[in-house]
Design an enzyme around this catalytic site. Structure first.
Site, PDB file in Angstrom:
ATOM      1  N   GLY A 208       0.840  -1.206   0.000  1.00  0.00           N
ATOM      2  CA  GLY A 208       0.000   0.000   0.000  1.00  0.00           C
ATOM      3  C   GLY A 208       0.865   1.243   0.000  1.00  0.00           C
ATOM      4  O   GLY A 208       2.052   1.200  -0.314  1.00  0.00           O
ATOM      5  N   ASN A 209       0.276   2.375   0.341  1.00  0.00           N
ATOM      6  CA  ASN A 209       1.048   3.610   0.460  1.00  0.00           C
ATOM      7  C   ASN A 209       0.388   4.521   1.494  1.00  0.00           C
ATOM      8  O   ASN A 209      -0.630   4.158   2.083  1.00  0.00           O
ATOM      9  CB  ASN A 209       1.200   4.302  -0.907  1.00  0.00           C
ATOM     10  N   TYR A 210       0.944   5.702   1.688  1.00  0.00           N
ATOM     11  CA  TYR A 210       0.524   6.569   2.808  1.00  0.00           C
ATOM     12  C   TYR A 210      -0.673   7.472   2.505  1.00  0.00           C
ATOM     13  O   TYR A 210      -1.029   8.315   3.324  1.00  0.00           O
ATOM     14  CB  TYR A 210       1.697   7.463   3.223  1.00  0.00           C
ATOM     15  N   ALA A 276      -3.515   7.556  -5.081  1.00  0.00           N
ATOM     16  CA  ALA A 276      -2.146   7.055  -5.156  1.00  0.00           C
ATOM     17  C   ALA A 276      -2.263   5.565  -5.504  1.00  0.00           C
ATOM     18  O   ALA A 276      -2.505   4.739  -4.621  1.00  0.00           O
ATOM     19  CB  ALA A 276      -1.432   7.269  -3.837  1.00  0.00           C
TER      20      ALA A 276
END
Ligand code: PMT
Length: 398
Positions: A208-210, A276
């Site tokens: 995943g990402n932030y 994102a």
């Protein structure tokens, strides 16, 4: 237009309070209904009689009227308002609003208001420059409140500096512009992607990402306020749109996001790709938890995810507008322009992780917007809601 709108004007105890008489005149002349709330200190600077004569309504200041026992509901006032304007906003009231210190009628009304809030600070230059004031104003911005910046000039102390409340006609124009812009996306269907994508490795792990969705949801709220019919295709986030007119479709992976966007984009006038999206996904999903005891360290093979923005760009029809985002750490302008061209976008919004306060998770962002002709517009650090306003204004200007 401002005609017929309900404006709650909160007046705090500062010398600039005398200017609010002119402000009320401007609102009333333009056809607005104005309800004044005064803090106890404000009454030292301008009388409630003046304000009620100008508005045609009794001024509210206390929670109840002692001699009649009449109760003034801060909740009702908050719901009645189409907009709340706090002018002048003193350092003390700003601190209370930022921190939820509900010790007078104005602050309780502010805390229970669902309407957009415009705050016009006014104070002496050193109070204005104090780190606590700066921090409190930034907190108010981060809640989505709009700040009408004070001007530089001579102050009540006879010192010269930043702290003079914006003039009544400037405050009036800000509110008038706000109402004029409200319907400028009426009838437009908008698709917004927001948040991260999660690419599953096994039942307990993912790539995943932030991204928190704050930027995409702020754009959705701004667009809905301005009349658009908005759908967010959103990754897994912990926020909700503040506007009731925003539909949210939750997805996990890039492929799920693509499938929803493919359904929605042909019916949309505008697409804004703020999510994102993971560029890679595990080649295979292991349907049981990968165990740590294994001798071998697992190798996760990756494969490319589809590019959602590029696939919508390829099917874009005349009259449709597609905007993307570029999140960069280096060669920012070059990479953003490259993405704009490769994905057949009309605009790209660049945010760089090299700018403090920009990018993932923050309540603020610092952006530049590029168009297809290579024009670049830079904006200072602002709250994500204000950034959303700049983004929508850019789209409208086309
Ligand atoms: O959600 P927040 O915490 O508020 O943070 C906001 C944000 C930093 C996520 C946002 O402002 C932002 O920059 N979003 C885009 C992040 C990104 O993935 O940028 P990119 O440069 O990798 O992608 C370029 C564009 O292509 C983006 O519009 C992206 O949505 C899109 N893309 C990318 C890859 C892919 N497989 N499909 C895509 O559609």
């Amino acid at each position: 237009m401002i005609k017929g709108k309900h404006i709650v004007l909160g007046i705090c105890g500062g010398i600039a309070a005398y200017k609010t008489a002119s402000l009320v005149r401007l609102f009333v002349k333009a056809g607005a209904e104005v309800q004044v709330i005064m803090t106890p200190a404000a009454k030292e600077f301008i009388t409630p009689v003046t304000m009620s004569a100008l508005t045609g309504k009794p001024v509210v200041s206390e929670f109840f009227t002692a001699n009649t026992g009449e109760w003034h509901s801060h909740v009702d006032l908050g719901l009645w308002a189409d907009v709340m304007v706090i002018a002048p906003a003193t350092a003390s009231s700003i601190a209370k609003m930022a921190n939820g210190v509900a010790d007078n009628m104005l602050i309780t009304s502010y805390l229970s208001s669902k309407a957009p809030v415009f705050i016009a600070p006014a104070m002496d230059l050193d109070m204005m420059a104090h780190p606590s004031t700066t921090r409190n104003i930034e907190m108010l911005r981060s809640y989505g409140n709009r700040i009408i910046d004070p001007a530089v000039g001579e102050l009540a102390s006879h010192l010269v500096g930043k702290g003079r409340m914006a003039e009544p006609d400037e405050i009036f124009n800000t509110i008038n512009d706000y109402f004029s812009r409200r319907e400028d996306l009426a009838g437009k269907k908008m698709l917004i992607t927001a948040g991260p994508t999660y690419e599953k490795i096994d039942p307990v792990r993912f790539i995943g990402n932030y991204s928190t969705g704050k930027m995409g949801y702020a754009i959705a709220d701004e667009a809905a306020t301005r009349g658009a019919d908005v759908t967010i295709v959103s990754g897994q986030v912990n926020i909700k749109p503040t506007s009731d007119n925003v539909k949210v479709i939750k997805v996990e992976s890039a492929r799920e996001m693509l499938a929803e966007c493919q359904k929605l984009f042909p019916k949309s006038d505008i697409g804004i790709m703020c999510a994102a999206v993971a560029d890679y996904t595990p080649t295979e999903y292991v349907n049981h938890k990968i165990k740590r005891e294994k001798e071998e360290i697992p190798v996760i093979k990756l494969t490319k995810n589809p590019d959602i923005a590029a696939s919508l760009g390829a099917q874009k029809k005349p009259g449709q507008l597609l905007m993307g985002f570029a999140l960069e750490t280096d060669n920012e302008d070059f990479n953003a322009i490259d993405k704009l061209k490769r994905k057949n976008l009309d605009y790209i919004v660049l945010n760089s992780l090299r700018d403090s306060g920009a990018g993932f998770g923050t309540d603020t962002n610092k952006i530049s917007i590029f168009d297809v002709n290579g024009n670049k517009r830079c904006f200072p650090l602002k709250s994500k809601r204000e950034v959303a306003t700049d983004i929508i204004d850019t789209i409208i200007s086309r």
